[in-house]
Design an enzyme around this catalytic site. Sequence first.
Site, short mmCIF file in Angstrom:
data_model
loop_
_atom_site.label_atom_id
_atom_site.label_comp_id
_atom_site.label_asym_id
_atom_site.label_seq_id
_atom_site.Cartn_x
_atom_site.Cartn_y
_atom_site.Cartn_z
CG ASP A 171 -7.70 -4.78 7.19
OD1 ASP A 171 -8.88 -4.33 6.89
OD2 ASP A 171 -7.11 -5.49 6.23
CG ASP A 184 -3.78 -4.25 -0.46
OD1 ASP A 184 -4.01 -4.56 0.92
OD2 ASP A 184 -3.88 -2.92 -0.81
NE ARG A 188 -10.97 -9.52 -2.24
CZ ARG A 188 -11.33 -8.53 -3.41
NH1 ARG A 188 -11.47 -9.03 -4.47
NH2 ARG A 188 -11.11 -7.57 -2.99
CE LYS A 217 -4.04 -1.73 2.61
NZ LYS A 217 -4.89 -1.52 1.60
N1 BES Z 1 -8.28 -3.82 4.26
C1 BES Z 1 -8.47 -3.13 2.80
C2 BES Z 1 -9.75 -2.41 2.71
C3 BES Z 1 -9.74 -1.04 3.08
C4 BES Z 1 -8.96 -0.03 2.50
C5 BES Z 1 -10.59 -0.64 4.00
C6 BES Z 1 -9.08 1.35 2.99
C7 BES Z 1 -10.83 0.47 4.52
C8 BES Z 1 -9.82 1.64 4.04
C9 BES Z 1 -8.32 -4.49 1.95
O1 BES Z 1 -7.72 -5.42 2.71
C10 BES Z 1 -7.89 -4.00 0.67
O2 BES Z 1 -6.69 -3.61 0.67
N2 BES Z 1 -8.66 -4.06 -0.41
C11 BES Z 1 -8.29 -3.50 -1.61
C12 BES Z 1 -8.90 -4.54 -2.81
C13 BES Z 1 -8.13 -4.52 -3.94
C14 BES Z 1 -6.71 -4.82 -4.16
C15 BES Z 1 -9.04 -5.17 -5.07
C16 BES Z 1 -8.66 -2.17 -2.00
O3 BES Z 1 -9.89 -1.96 -1.57
O4 BES Z 1 -7.96 -1.32 -2.44
ZN ZN Z 2 -7.53 -5.65 4.49
MN MN Z 3 -5.81 -5.38 1.94
#
Ligand code: BES
Ligand code: ZN
Ligand code: MN
Length: 494
Positions: A288, A347, A351, A277
């Site tokens: 998280d 990331d 899931r 990230k």
């Molecule tokens: N934990 C994050 C989701 C998240 C991001 C929650 C920002 C709250 C604020 C999750 O694990 C994640 O990183 N999701 C990615 C998925 C993508 C790579 C398909 C996302 O949402 O960018």
């Molecule tokens: Zn996450």
């Molecule tokens: Mn993630």
Amino acid sequence: MEFSIKAGAPEKLKTDCIAVGVFASVKLSASARALDTACKSRISGILKQGDFDAKPGSTLMLYDLSGIASKRVLLIGLGTEGAATAKELRDAVRGGMRAIQDANLNEVALYLADIPVKDRNEQWIIMQAAMVALETAYRFDRLKSKSRDERKKLKRVMFGLMRESKSANSALERGIAIGEGVNFARELGNLPPNICTPSYLAEQARALGRTHKLKVTVLERVNMMKLGMGSLLSVSDGSRQPPKLITMEYHGGPKKQKPVVLVGKGVTFDTGGISLKPGAEMDEMKYDMSGAGSVLGTMSAVAAMKLPLNVVGVIPATENMPDGNATRPGDVVTSMSGQTIEILNTDAEGRLILCDALTYSERFDPAAVIDIATLTGACVIALGHVASGLFANDNELAEEVSAAGVMAWDRVWRMPVWDDYQEQLKSNFADMANIGGRPAGSVTAACFLARFTKKFKWVHLDIAGTAWKSGREKGSTGRPVPLLTQFLMTRAGW
Ligand code: BES
Ligand code: ZN
Ligand code: MN
């Protein structure tokens, strides 16, 4: 904080402060009217003068009113209508509790149960007021060497009733149970990721089990390997912290009753893994594990109120870190269900841990499964910080959960899990990919999970936008503990 119920005339109660609800149109709640009569219409006089607009959340402190035994009377605004909405009542109580805490009082008597609230009864008001009182008193100060907050802690909160009421006591007990569950979830969320590790979550579950006689089991990496949880384990590979699969079983209902299973995402820190990230606000990825926190908070509330229902909590807990052993984009893993997954973005790890936890949940022969996860940034874009996203494979269950959200004022908004979106998860090298591209990101995440929930009724709650607040007020909200507890209470016939 100590809570109690006091039945009797408000003007006679000797205490630091009596709080009552008033409407701008000089419509007073029954207890406010009793006070007004006792002090020869001083209260209605002030309202008629227009000195207090009575907006929900606004307050006015009055001192030394003749004919009233309490030193102070706090007027809590309820708006103009003569009956408050659920939201107005909550705003009003929150404003009232803040004013009481700012005034450095030891104790307060809240005469709120007689406020007319649309579609809600006296029990609901008492429950909400106890929850709001606990929530506004919460501070995260255990890691400050000196408490910055000089205010005295409010010690006693009495709920005043004009007349005896049998159900008030149980309403209070339930409100306290939920409020403490919410604060428990908030504390876990707010704890830094070097303290709140997967092992720490497991320890918290065990402690909860000891207090409330829950059956708690914690599976280690070797156990998960034997179960074939290749997807979950692929997320932990880059971390020095061992993963844990935590289950908590609460048996409040008949032996043969199928349980409701709550599955909470427990990523104690999400760096993104090799798909790292960006740096800005990455600290917030300590939140998280908020889904896991909400499961622990709800289990604690349900056990404390001795709900007659069977409930199981399942928490896949891990970090998502990059190191030499971390999963690479392009790796293919086999989930516990046998389905293979091409990991195109490390990331999208939530899931990957949830799918194995969902498959594992089959063994409890669930009446329904609800998973709770800070799953996608896309859900924050879709719904902001107001509603959690709801996805379901069963309309009735979706309605039930939505209704609980409205009742508890911890609302959700339903999104589709249509097959049309499944195409976005196609992989050339495995049964599916773990990402579906930018369009409808929170929907394709739910569609991924839907491939692992065919054997039971299922709701997925994406709480990415609602589990915590950013900025100056940064902190965990404890959502959706109120929704989940309300859902279970309604299921139990309460
Ligand atoms: N934990 C994050 C989701 C998240 C991001 C929650 C920002 C709250 C604020 C999750 O694990 C994640 O990183 N999701 C990615 C998925 C993508 C790579 C398909 C996302 O949402 O960018
Ligand atoms: Zn996450
Ligand atoms: Mn993630």
